[in-house]
Design a protein around this motif. Structure first.
Motif, PDB file in Angstrom:
ATOM      1  N   LYS A  45     -10.131  -2.743   4.309  1.00 53.88           N
ATOM      2  CA  LYS A  45     -10.473  -1.324   4.268  1.00 53.88           C
ATOM      3  C   LYS A  45      -9.371  -0.533   3.581  1.00 53.88           C
ATOM      4  CE  LYS A  45     -13.453  -1.012   8.357  1.00 53.88           C
ATOM      5  NZ  LYS A  45     -13.622  -0.401   9.709  1.00 53.88           N
ATOM      6  N   ARG A  46      -8.134  -0.900   3.860  1.00 54.29           N
ATOM      7  CA  ARG A  46      -7.010  -0.212   3.232  1.00 54.29           C
ATOM      8  C   ARG A  46      -6.971  -0.489   1.732  1.00 54.29           C
ATOM      9  NH1 ARG A  46      -2.172  -2.418   6.107  1.00 54.29           N
ATOM     10  NH2 ARG A  46      -0.945  -0.725   5.220  1.00 54.29           N
ATOM     11  N   ASP A  84       2.646  -6.081   4.175  1.00 56.98           N
ATOM     12  CA  ASP A  84       1.731  -5.721   3.105  1.00 56.98           C
ATOM     13  C   ASP A  84       2.426  -5.691   1.759  1.00 56.98           C
ATOM     14  OD1 ASP A  84      -0.436  -5.539   4.738  1.00 56.98           O
ATOM     15  OD2 ASP A  84      -0.283  -3.393   5.075  1.00 56.98           O
ATOM     16  N   PHE A  94       0.807  -1.214   0.000  1.00 56.19           N
ATOM     17  CA  PHE A  94       0.000   0.000   0.000  1.00 56.19           C
ATOM     18  C   PHE A  94       0.844   1.269   0.000  1.00 56.19           C
ATOM     19  CE2 PHE A  94      -2.973  -3.045   2.170  1.00 56.19           C
ATOM     20  CZ  PHE A  94      -3.904  -3.095   1.149  1.00 56.19           C
ATOM     21  N   TRP A 111      -9.220  -4.726   8.618  1.00 53.43           N
ATOM     22  CA  TRP A 111      -8.518  -3.452   8.424  1.00 53.43           C
ATOM     23  C   TRP A 111      -7.771  -3.446   7.093  1.00 53.43           C
ATOM     24  CZ3 TRP A 111      -2.977  -2.469   9.344  1.00 53.43           C
ATOM     25  CH2 TRP A 111      -2.653  -1.106   9.295  1.00 53.43           C
ATOM     26  N   TRP A 112      -7.157  -4.588   6.756  1.00 51.76           N
ATOM     27  CA  TRP A 112      -6.415  -4.704   5.499  1.00 51.76           C
ATOM     28  C   TRP A 112      -7.352  -4.472   4.309  1.00 51.76           C
ATOM     29  CZ3 TRP A 112      -5.887  -7.073   0.837  1.00 51.76           C
ATOM     30  CH2 TRP A 112      -4.610  -7.107   0.265  1.00 51.76           C
ATOM     31  N   ASP A 142       2.888   2.320   2.440  1.00 51.56           N
ATOM     32  CA  ASP A 142       3.009   2.986   3.734  1.00 51.56           C
ATOM     33  C   ASP A 142       4.133   2.401   4.594  1.00 51.56           C
ATOM     34  OD1 ASP A 142       1.950   0.538   4.377  1.00 51.56           O
ATOM     35  OD2 ASP A 142       0.087   1.297   5.230  1.00 51.56           O
ATOM     36  N   TYR A 153      -7.153  -7.467  11.940  1.00 55.44           N
ATOM     37  CA  TYR A 153      -6.188  -7.030  10.939  1.00 55.44           C
ATOM     38  C   TYR A 153      -6.700  -7.333   9.524  1.00 55.44           C
ATOM     39  CZ  TYR A 153      -1.881  -6.909   8.190  1.00 55.44           C
ATOM     40  OH  TYR A 153      -0.946  -6.642   7.229  1.00 55.44           O
ATOM     41  N   LYS A 196      -9.395   1.832   0.139  1.00 61.41           N
ATOM     42  CA  LYS A 196      -8.808   3.171   0.132  1.00 61.41           C
ATOM     43  C   LYS A 196      -7.747   3.281  -0.956  1.00 61.41           C
ATOM     44  CE  LYS A 196      -6.786   6.532   3.353  1.00 61.41           C
ATOM     45  NZ  LYS A 196      -5.463   6.781   2.776  1.00 61.41           N
ATOM     46  N   PHE A 197      -6.965   2.210  -1.118  1.00 65.60           N
ATOM     47  CA  PHE A 197      -5.930   2.175  -2.155  1.00 65.60           C
ATOM     48  C   PHE A 197      -6.560   2.304  -3.545  1.00 65.60           C
ATOM     49  CE2 PHE A 197      -3.372  -0.234  -5.192  1.00 65.60           C
ATOM     50  CZ  PHE A 197      -2.104   0.319  -5.013  1.00 65.60           C
ATOM     51  N   ASP A 222       4.706  -0.781   5.382  1.00 65.22           N
ATOM     52  CA  ASP A 222       4.427  -2.057   6.036  1.00 65.22           C
ATOM     53  C   ASP A 222       4.971  -3.180   5.171  1.00 65.22           C
ATOM     54  OD1 ASP A 222       3.237  -4.463   6.970  1.00 65.22           O
ATOM     55  OD2 ASP A 222       1.608  -3.320   7.878  1.00 65.22           O
ATOM     56  N   GLU A 263      -7.780   5.861  -4.151  1.00 65.13           N
ATOM     57  CA  GLU A 263      -6.754   6.894  -4.277  1.00 65.13           C
ATOM     58  C   GLU A 263      -5.811   6.697  -5.454  1.00 65.13           C
ATOM     59  OE1 GLU A 263      -4.783   6.986  -0.515  1.00 65.13           O
ATOM     60  OE2 GLU A 263      -6.453   8.003   0.504  1.00 65.13           O
TER      61      GLU A 263
END
Length: 238
Positions: free
Chosen positions: A105-106, A67, A60, A102-103, A62, A99, A109-110, A64, A113
């Motif tokens: 959701k990211r 990821d 992503f 949450w992953w 960021d 997690y 978002k990815f 991590d 964006e």
């Protein structure tokens, strides 16, 4: 994903411990760009088909590192491929399950964006969610467990709500279409004790170009196989 017009293999996710047969018959014949998830038991492969290919992202972005091993994005012949291994979640109520949600959701978002809904996009991989009762052999017994939990349904719906459609389900309806069979269940494949958790999704800019989709079960029946089977789709692309 296979381009019928040019007889090319555009993109693939090889899940779990890949059988030697797949490597010998498919991957060894083509140079690949690999991101090996050490400790995650996954080998992501984006096939280098020609010069019209570029890696757009690993992870992503960021920082991590885990990821970075779970997500690879590439532009191939005018198509953006988002190749992923969604976290398993292990058990409902654990940090790993949180997690996983949450992953996802990211991931949404990815997409929001970094990706254009008007540009051809395919999301594929081990999604680790069987989203409907038709996608696993005993939905009543497994409802609420990891892989078939309402929170996972909502998380997956949020990702696909970006504008993605399940390619396989455009060609096959009903139960009995599985991609994963637990090693712990004797003769799980023969008995139909499976889950459909490996998926291919596409946006409207390319969805109608898919002509067929199937699950190749035979590698799962080989000696020392993966517990997953490949999902294959043919694509008519200019």
């Amino acid at each position: 994903i296979h381009n019928r017009n040019r007889a090319r293999h555009l993109c693939g996710l090889i899940t779990c411990v890949v059988t030697r047969v797949i490597r010998d018959r498919v991957l060894s014949r083509r140079p690949c760009i690999n991101s090996v998830a050490a400790g995650l038991y996954r080998d992501f492969a984006l096939t280098r088909v020609n010069r019209r290919r570029s890696i757009a992202a690993r992870g992503f972005g960021d920082g991590d590192q885990e990821d970075d091993r779970r997500l690879m994005v590439a532009d191939v012949e005018g198509i953006r491929f988002v190749n992923s291994y969604v976290p398993n979640g292990t058990q409902v109520g654990t940090d790993k399950f949180v997690y996983k949600l949450w992953w996802m959701k990211r991931l949404r978002k990815f997409l929001d964006e970094t990706c254009d809904k008007g540009h051809p996009l395919v999301w594929l991989g081990d999604v680790n969610v069987a989203p409907t009762a038709d996608d696993l052999h005993d939905a009543k017994r497994n409802y609420g467990k990891v892989g078939h939990h309402p929170d996972e349904f909502a998380a997956l719906a949020d990702v696909t709500g970006w504008g993605l459609t399940d390619v396989y389900r455009r060609f096959h309806e009903g139960p009995g279409h599985y991609t994963f069979w637990d090693y712990r269940l004797p003769k799980a494949v023969e008995r139909g004790l499976g889950w459909r958790i490996d998926h291919i999704y596409a946006n409207d800019a390319i969805l109608n170009r898919f002509t067929v989709a199937r699950v190749d079960v035979w590698p799962r029946l080989e000696e020392k196989p993966s517990d997953h089977a490949p999902v294959v789709a043919d694509l008519d692309w200019p």
